[in-house]
Design a protein around this motif. Structure first.
Motif, PDB file in Angstrom:
ATOM      1  N   GLU A  91     -49.884  -0.020  -5.064  1.00  0.00           N
ATOM      2  CA  GLU A  91     -50.026   0.126  -2.805  1.00  0.00           C
ATOM      3  C   GLU A  91     -48.711   0.752  -2.852  1.00  0.00           C
ATOM      4  O   GLU A  91     -47.683   0.804  -3.090  1.00  0.00           O
ATOM      5  CB  GLU A  91     -50.161  -1.118  -2.666  1.00  0.00           C
ATOM      6  N   PRO A  92     -48.811   1.641  -1.355  1.00  0.00           N
ATOM      7  CA  PRO A  92     -47.676   2.058  -0.546  1.00  0.00           C
ATOM      8  C   PRO A  92     -46.840   0.345  -0.077  1.00  0.00           C
ATOM      9  O   PRO A  92     -47.069  -0.468   0.330  1.00  0.00           O
ATOM     10  CB  PRO A  92     -48.513   2.639   0.687  1.00  0.00           C
ATOM     11  N   VAL A  93     -45.490   0.996   0.140  1.00  0.00           N
ATOM     12  CA  VAL A  93     -44.429   0.219   0.691  1.00  0.00           C
ATOM     13  C   VAL A  93     -44.781  -0.368   1.811  1.00  0.00           C
ATOM     14  O   VAL A  93     -45.160   0.136   3.088  1.00  0.00           O
ATOM     15  CB  VAL A  93     -42.816   1.092   0.375  1.00  0.00           C
ATOM     16  N   GLY A  94     -45.041  -1.515   2.086  1.00  0.00           N
ATOM     17  CA  GLY A  94     -45.569  -2.279   3.504  1.00  0.00           C
ATOM     18  C   GLY A  94     -43.954  -3.107   3.802  1.00  0.00           C
ATOM     19  O   GLY A  94     -43.110  -3.107   3.168  1.00  0.00           O
ATOM     20  N   ALA A  95     -44.071  -3.320   5.092  1.00  0.00           N
ATOM     21  CA  ALA A  95     -43.160  -4.603   6.118  1.00  0.00           C
ATOM     22  C   ALA A  95     -42.637  -5.779   5.146  1.00  0.00           C
ATOM     23  O   ALA A  95     -41.831  -5.966   4.978  1.00  0.00           O
ATOM     24  CB  ALA A  95     -43.411  -4.804   7.591  1.00  0.00           C
ATOM     25  N   GLY A  96     -43.832  -6.122   4.494  1.00  0.00           N
ATOM     26  CA  GLY A  96     -43.331  -7.319   3.499  1.00  0.00           C
ATOM     27  C   GLY A  96     -42.404  -7.324   2.630  1.00  0.00           C
ATOM     28  O   GLY A  96     -41.269  -8.078   2.427  1.00  0.00           O
ATOM     29  N   ASP A  97     -42.683  -5.839   2.113  1.00  0.00           N
ATOM     30  CA  ASP A  97     -42.051  -5.762   0.959  1.00  0.00           C
ATOM     31  C   ASP A  97     -40.459  -5.092   1.243  1.00  0.00           C
ATOM     32  O   ASP A  97     -39.472  -5.790   0.706  1.00  0.00           O
ATOM     33  CB  ASP A  97     -42.100  -4.302   0.167  1.00  0.00           C
ATOM     34  N   LEU A  98     -40.475  -4.007   2.478  1.00  0.00           N
ATOM     35  CA  LEU A  98     -39.073  -4.697   2.627  1.00  0.00           C
ATOM     36  C   LEU A  98     -38.613  -5.590   3.244  1.00  0.00           C
ATOM     37  O   LEU A  98     -37.075  -5.487   2.780  1.00  0.00           O
ATOM     38  CB  LEU A  98     -39.331  -2.690   4.034  1.00  0.00           C
ATOM     39  N   LEU A  99     -38.969  -6.320   4.044  1.00  0.00           N
ATOM     40  CA  LEU A  99     -38.255  -7.801   3.953  1.00  0.00           C
ATOM     41  C   LEU A  99     -38.136  -7.993   3.228  1.00  0.00           C
ATOM     42  O   LEU A  99     -37.297  -8.910   3.464  1.00  0.00           O
ATOM     43  CB  LEU A  99     -39.819  -8.767   4.839  1.00  0.00           C
ATOM     44  N   GLU A 100     -38.742  -8.500   1.932  1.00  0.00           N
ATOM     45  CA  GLU A 100     -38.185  -9.095   0.831  1.00  0.00           C
ATOM     46  C   GLU A 100     -37.103  -8.012   0.101  1.00  0.00           C
ATOM     47  O   GLU A 100     -36.218  -9.117  -0.107  1.00  0.00           O
ATOM     48  CB  GLU A 100     -39.134  -9.133  -0.368  1.00  0.00           C
ATOM     49  N   GLY A 101     -37.258  -7.274   0.318  1.00  0.00           N
ATOM     50  CA  GLY A 101     -35.893  -7.123  -0.289  1.00  0.00           C
ATOM     51  C   GLY A 101     -35.075  -7.098   0.382  1.00  0.00           C
ATOM     52  O   GLY A 101     -33.244  -6.903  -0.342  1.00  0.00           O
ATOM     53  N   ALA A 102     -35.042  -7.038   1.916  1.00  0.00           N
ATOM     54  CA  ALA A 102     -33.854  -7.072   2.843  1.00  0.00           C
ATOM     55  C   ALA A 102     -33.398  -8.802   1.988  1.00  0.00           C
ATOM     56  O   ALA A 102     -32.129  -8.883   1.898  1.00  0.00           O
ATOM     57  CB  ALA A 102     -33.736  -6.826   4.078  1.00  0.00           C
ATOM     58  N   ARG A 103     -33.993  -9.868   2.283  1.00  0.00           N
ATOM     59  CA  ARG A 103     -33.474 -10.868   2.003  1.00  0.00           C
ATOM     60  C   ARG A 103     -33.042 -10.964   0.541  1.00  0.00           C
ATOM     61  O   ARG A 103     -32.031 -11.864   0.734  1.00  0.00           O
ATOM     62  CB  ARG A 103     -34.920 -11.979   1.728  1.00  0.00           C
ATOM     63  N   ARG A 104     -33.049 -10.086  -0.612  1.00  0.00           N
ATOM     64  CA  ARG A 104     -33.399 -10.251  -1.899  1.00  0.00           C
ATOM     65  C   ARG A 104     -31.159  -9.968  -1.287  1.00  0.00           C
ATOM     66  O   ARG A 104     -30.672 -10.547  -2.082  1.00  0.00           O
ATOM     67  CB  ARG A 104     -33.587  -9.589  -3.082  1.00  0.00           C
ATOM     68  N   GLU A 105     -30.887  -8.846  -0.472  1.00  0.00           N
ATOM     69  CA  GLU A 105     -29.393  -8.604  -0.040  1.00  0.00           C
ATOM     70  C   GLU A 105     -28.688  -9.109   0.116  1.00  0.00           C
ATOM     71  O   GLU A 105     -27.982  -9.877   0.015  1.00  0.00           O
ATOM     72  CB  GLU A 105     -29.886  -7.091  -0.156  1.00  0.00           C
ATOM     73  N   TYR A 106     -29.702 -10.061   0.915  1.00  0.00           N
ATOM     74  CA  TYR A 106     -28.111 -11.239   1.620  1.00  0.00           C
ATOM     75  C   TYR A 106     -28.167 -12.038   0.979  1.00  0.00           C
ATOM     76  O   TYR A 106     -27.605 -12.889   0.598  1.00  0.00           O
ATOM     77  CB  TYR A 106     -29.082 -11.819   3.210  1.00  0.00           C
ATOM     78  N   ARG A 107     -29.223 -12.719  -0.147  1.00  0.00           N
ATOM     79  CA  ARG A 107     -29.122 -13.310  -1.003  1.00  0.00           C
ATOM     80  C   ARG A 107     -27.548 -13.608  -2.048  1.00  0.00           C
ATOM     81  O   ARG A 107     -27.090 -14.407  -2.137  1.00  0.00           O
ATOM     82  CB  ARG A 107     -30.051 -14.193  -1.547  1.00  0.00           C
ATOM     83  N   LYS A 108     -27.872 -12.053  -2.509  1.00  0.00           N
ATOM     84  CA  LYS A 108     -27.108 -11.735  -3.586  1.00  0.00           C
ATOM     85  C   LYS A 108     -26.030 -11.158  -2.779  1.00  0.00           C
ATOM     86  O   LYS A 108     -24.755 -11.765  -3.560  1.00  0.00           O
ATOM     87  CB  LYS A 108     -27.427  -9.768  -3.558  1.00  0.00           C
ATOM     88  N   ALA A 109     -25.636 -11.287  -1.882  1.00  0.00           N
ATOM     89  CA  ALA A 109     -24.453 -11.759  -0.800  1.00  0.00           C
ATOM     90  C   ALA A 109     -24.045 -12.794  -0.698  1.00  0.00           C
ATOM     91  O   ALA A 109     -22.310 -12.782   0.117  1.00  0.00           O
ATOM     92  CB  ALA A 109     -23.542  -9.971   0.422  1.00  0.00           C
ATOM     93  N   GLY A 110     -25.061 -13.500  -1.099  1.00  0.00           N
ATOM     94  CA  GLY A 110     -24.371 -14.845  -0.333  1.00  0.00           C
ATOM     95  C   GLY A 110     -24.484 -14.943   1.082  1.00  0.00           C
ATOM     96  O   GLY A 110     -23.640 -16.153   1.744  1.00  0.00           O
ATOM     97  N   ARG A 111     -25.295 -14.659   1.458  1.00  0.00           N
ATOM     98  CA  ARG A 111     -25.422 -15.021   3.396  1.00  0.00           C
ATOM     99  C   ARG A 111     -26.342 -15.173   3.684  1.00  0.00           C
ATOM    100  O   ARG A 111     -27.329 -15.353   3.089  1.00  0.00           O
ATOM    101  CB  ARG A 111     -25.135 -13.611   3.781  1.00  0.00           C
ATOM    102  N   LEU A 112     -26.969 -16.041   4.677  1.00  0.00           N
ATOM    103  CA  LEU A 112     -28.116 -16.851   5.397  1.00  0.00           C
ATOM    104  C   LEU A 112     -29.326 -16.329   5.943  1.00  0.00           C
ATOM    105  O   LEU A 112     -28.918 -14.596   6.338  1.00  0.00           O
ATOM    106  CB  LEU A 112     -27.714 -17.142   6.199  1.00  0.00           C
ATOM    107  N   VAL A 113     -30.638 -16.253   5.311  1.00  0.00           N
ATOM    108  CA  VAL A 113     -31.782 -14.799   5.570  1.00  0.00           C
ATOM    109  C   VAL A 113     -31.337 -15.038   6.517  1.00  0.00           C
ATOM    110  O   VAL A 113     -32.030 -16.089   7.526  1.00  0.00           O
ATOM    111  CB  VAL A 113     -32.750 -15.115   5.175  1.00  0.00           C
ATOM    112  N   PRO A 114     -31.838 -14.069   7.724  1.00  0.00           N
ATOM    113  CA  PRO A 114     -32.610 -14.617   8.982  1.00  0.00           C
ATOM    114  C   PRO A 114     -33.750 -14.592   9.003  1.00  0.00           C
ATOM    115  O   PRO A 114     -34.929 -15.049   8.129  1.00  0.00           O
ATOM    116  CB  PRO A 114     -31.836 -13.720  10.137  1.00  0.00           C
ATOM    117  N   GLY A 115     -33.809 -15.875  10.058  1.00  0.00           N
ATOM    118  CA  GLY A 115     -35.416 -16.409  10.479  1.00  0.00           C
ATOM    119  C   GLY A 115     -36.354 -15.754  10.542  1.00  0.00           C
ATOM    120  O   GLY A 115     -36.029 -14.458  10.901  1.00  0.00           O
ATOM    121  N   GLU A 116     -37.433 -16.111  10.027  1.00  0.00           N
ATOM    122  CA  GLU A 116     -38.222 -14.728  10.131  1.00  0.00           C
ATOM    123  C   GLU A 116     -39.403 -14.351  11.782  1.00  0.00           C
ATOM    124  O   GLU A 116     -40.256 -14.623  11.939  1.00  0.00           O
ATOM    125  CB  GLU A 116     -39.606 -15.300   9.276  1.00  0.00           C
ATOM    126  N   ALA A 117     -38.748 -14.609  12.266  1.00  0.00           N
ATOM    127  CA  ALA A 117     -39.275 -14.825  13.960  1.00  0.00           C
ATOM    128  C   ALA A 117     -40.034 -14.008  14.307  1.00  0.00           C
ATOM    129  O   ALA A 117     -40.929 -14.046  15.532  1.00  0.00           O
ATOM    130  CB  ALA A 117     -38.725 -16.595  15.038  1.00  0.00           C
TER     131      ALA A 117
END
Length: 696
Positions: free
Chosen positions: A668-694
């Motif tokens: 499927e094409p890339v969606g917003a959920g895919d990009l959000l998951e990618g951004a969260r993984r980069e935060y976790r790799k850096a040891g940072r807290l993932v921003p809330g999903e509000a």
């Protein structure tokens, strides 16, 4: 001629080594004789005279020889032969008169290849006669049985030392005559004659002429087979704007005075060859350019003597001493050596004339235009070739390669073809110490503020025009400082430092070499400096961008000396400071901690570019740039991601790659959920807290 040998034994003397001519050597011919129409015809005419001499000697010996008509003569020694020899000894006197068949009719003043070879190699008349006697069986088989008879051995069908002296009417006991067969005498030292059968007495040793000399005397100008693959042509002289005309004219005038040995120290490969390409034609000299092994130097010198050409060697081997010693000892041949290393007097006892080759200007637009032809007017040639420092022959090869690439593409010659061809001609040994990257990006791939972007463009400007500003306009600081371009990229990880280095290399049309610290740093004292010197030396002669990633590991601050470790660490830094000043290439340093770089290094840098952490606007541009070629759902908005996730450019690219894999797995094409998951993984790799999903 032989009569003169007997009447005046001093005429046998001549140069017995390579040290120079003797006043007693044979007559030399005019320097520029007109060659005969058929070299073989003149040589065969000489053989006709020799044939008469051999016949006379055979008749003289057979007159009172009781075994002259014995069919087995030469295979055994009968009693009659022994009695004849004993009677000869009893009747022997001190009379040294020549036998009836001596070479008393030797032709003088003949202008053929044998005479010119004798003049070039400083042979006496006796040497020349011996050479003709030795080569005769290779030209006419009828000499073989006669030589066998005169040698009193039917199996020895070549001339021997004793037979050659007999044919010349020279007594074999004369020391001056025997000296002409010494290894240091011209005949053997110049490779014109081989004396075989070292275990036999001197007079019975066979004489052989190399096949190359025989072919030359017959008119064959093809070089020796041993030299094939090592001879390369001298390029055409560059246009007047490409070299120092005054230096080339002075060198040509000196070369025209006679044999000369010159060592040209060149700053960069190709400098000396461009000068020689202009000086040699002006001096009326042709040359053999040698790039082969040192073991074939004797054949090379012989070829130069036979053809009257100079020897050019550009780029000496790692251990040049033996090769330089052998070449410089040949004082009768013009030898031109070129190398970036300074001349070492220990290489040879015969010191050449040591000169500094003029520096070939960068760019060389006139040289490139002449090599490329009319197709060079279709694009900005000066801007295209400015980063390259190729020698004249390399320019010609690159021009031919560019034309071939254009023909393969079926398009007119373009700047891209020239850059690709020039980059391939500039390949070097850097890949042994650094990782090569062929740039595949451009300025559109950089998302940076205006300030750092302008500094990066200034770096490319410096790289293109450094020779004009520092050389022609004399703005170099002097003191042996090079014309290198040095830059420091400082900023957090992922802010685009390495990508910027690749963009600069792409804009200049050269390769990027990333120095591997594992191949540089060594635990043994002094080895790190040696590894760095190899890298800098290769980079000096290569058109490339050298990147020291994480440079603070090598260019760190010097510290107070408290123990031996601190002392040697400071020595390493001091070496780097000196080497950067003499560097001629393009070197870029990257660091995440600018404060760790020694201030002394910073002072020697041309530009220090700070890469800021991207703000929300730049992060939005980075998200859009990363998704430019990725299939995505309609109306995908990356604004919230740019606002809520403080990611560097490298992290944003990593997030896009993660999202692309997730979408590809679902087909499927890339969606917003895919990009959000990618951004969260980069935060976790850096040891940072993932921003809330509000906000999502």
């Amino acid at each position: 001629m032989s009569a003169s040998f007997l009447d005046d034994p001093s005429s046998l003397e001549g140069p017995s080594s390579l040290e120079g001519p003797s006043s007693l050597e044979g007559p030399l011919l005019p320097p520029e004789p007109s060659p005969p129409e058929d070299p073989a015809h003149a040589l065969l005419a000489r053989l006709a005279d020799l044939r008469g001499t051999v016949t006379a000697l055979v008749e003289h010996r057979s007159t009172d020889d009781p075994t002259a008509h014995d069919p087995l003569r030469g295979l055994y020694v009968p009693d009659e032969a022994v009695s004849h020899l004993l009677s000869t000894w009893r009747d022997a006197t001190d009379d040294t008169a020549a036998p009836p068949g001596a070479l008393d009719r030797w032709p003088h003043g003949v202008d053929d290849r044998l005479a010119r070879t004798a003049a070039r190699t400083r042979l006496t008349d006796l040497d020349t006669a011996v050479l003709l006697i030795a080569v005769a069986p290779d030209l006419d088989r009828t000499f073989e049985p006669l030589y066998g008879y005169l040698n009193d051995d039917v199996s020895r069908r070549r001339a021997t030392v004793g037979l050659a002296l007999d044919l010349c009417g020279v007594p074999a006991h004369l020391a001056a005559a025997r000296a002409r067969f010494h290894p240091s005498a011209p005949l053997r030292a110049h490779g014109l004659l081989t004396v075989e059968d070292a275990d036999r007495p001197l007079l019975s040793r066979a004489l052989r002429v190399p096949d190359r000399l025989t072919a030359h005397l017959l008119g064959d100008d093809a070089p020796d087979a041993a030299l094939l693959g090592g001879l390369t042509p001298i390029p055409k002289p560059p246009p007047a704007a490409g070299h120092d005309e005054g230096f080339a004219e002075r060198l040509a005038a000196r070369l025209g005075e006679g044999p000369l040995t010159v060592y040209l120290r060149e700053h960069r490969e190709g400098d000396a060859l461009a000068t020689l390409a202009a000086a040699l034609p002006a001096a009326g000299l042709d040359a053999l350019r040698w790039s082969g092994a040192a073991e074939h130097v004797p054949e090379l010198l012989r070829e130069a003597r036979l053809s009257g050409r100079a020897v050019v060697v550009c780029g000496l081997p790692d251990r040049p001493g033996p090769m330089v010693a052998e070449l410089t000892a040949a004082t009768d041949v013009t030898v031109l050596l070129a190398d970036p290393r300074p001349y070492d007097p220990q290489w040879s006892a015969h010191d050449p004339l040591v000169l500094q080759a003029p520096r070939l200007p960068a760019g060389g637009t006139a040289v490139w235009r002449a090599a490329l032809g009319p197709g060079a007017d279709a694009f900005d040639l000066a801007g295209t070739v400015a980063p390259y420092h190729l020698g004249g022959d390399r320019v010609g090869r690159a021009a031919r390669a560019a034309a071939a690439l254009a023909a393969f593409d079926g398009t007119p010659l373009s700047a891209a073809h020239v850059r690709l061809a020039a980059r391939r001609q500039s390949a070097s040994g850097l890949e042994q110490h650094a990782r090569r990257i062929e740039p595949a990006v451009d300025w559109r791939d950089l998302v940076l503020p205006a300030g750092p972007l302008a500094q990066l463009r200034e770096l490319t400007l410096r790289a293109r025009h450094r020779d004009r500003v520092l050389g022609d306009w004399r703005l170099s600081a002097g003191g042996g400082r090079g014309r290198g371009v040095l830059g420091l990229f400082a900023g957090e990880s992922g802010t685009g430092k390495t990508l910027s280095a690749e963009v600069i290399a792409a804009d200049l049309g050269v390769d990027l070499y990333v120095v591997q610290l594992s191949s540089v740093v060594d635990k043994y004292v002094g080895e790190t400096e040696k590894n760095l010197e190899r890298i800098f030396t290769e980079a000096d002669r290569t058109d490339a961008v050298l990147l020291f990633d994480e440079a603070d590991a090598v260019f760190g601050k010097r510290s107070e000396v408290k123990d031996a470790h601190d002392r040697y660490a400071n020595l390493e830094s001091a070496y780097l400071l000196q080497r950067l000043e003499s560097f001629d290439g393009i070197a870029l340093l990257t660091t995440n901690l600018r404060a760790n770089i020694d201030d002394a290094f910073t002072r020697r840098l041309d530009l220090v570019v700070d890469f800021p952490f991207p703000d929300a606007e730049q992060r939005l541009a980075l998200w859009r740039h990363g998704l430019a070629h990725v299939p995505r759902v309609d109306g995908l908005d990356t604004g919230p991601l740019a606002r809520d996730f403080e990611l560097s450019g490298g992290a944003i690219r990593g997030a896009v790659v993660t999202a692309a894999y997730l979408a590809a797995g679902r087909d499927e094409p890339v969606g917003a959920g895919d990009l959000l998951e990618g951004a969260r993984r980069e935060y976790r790799k850096a040891g940072r807290l993932v921003p809330g999903e509000a906000n999502w």
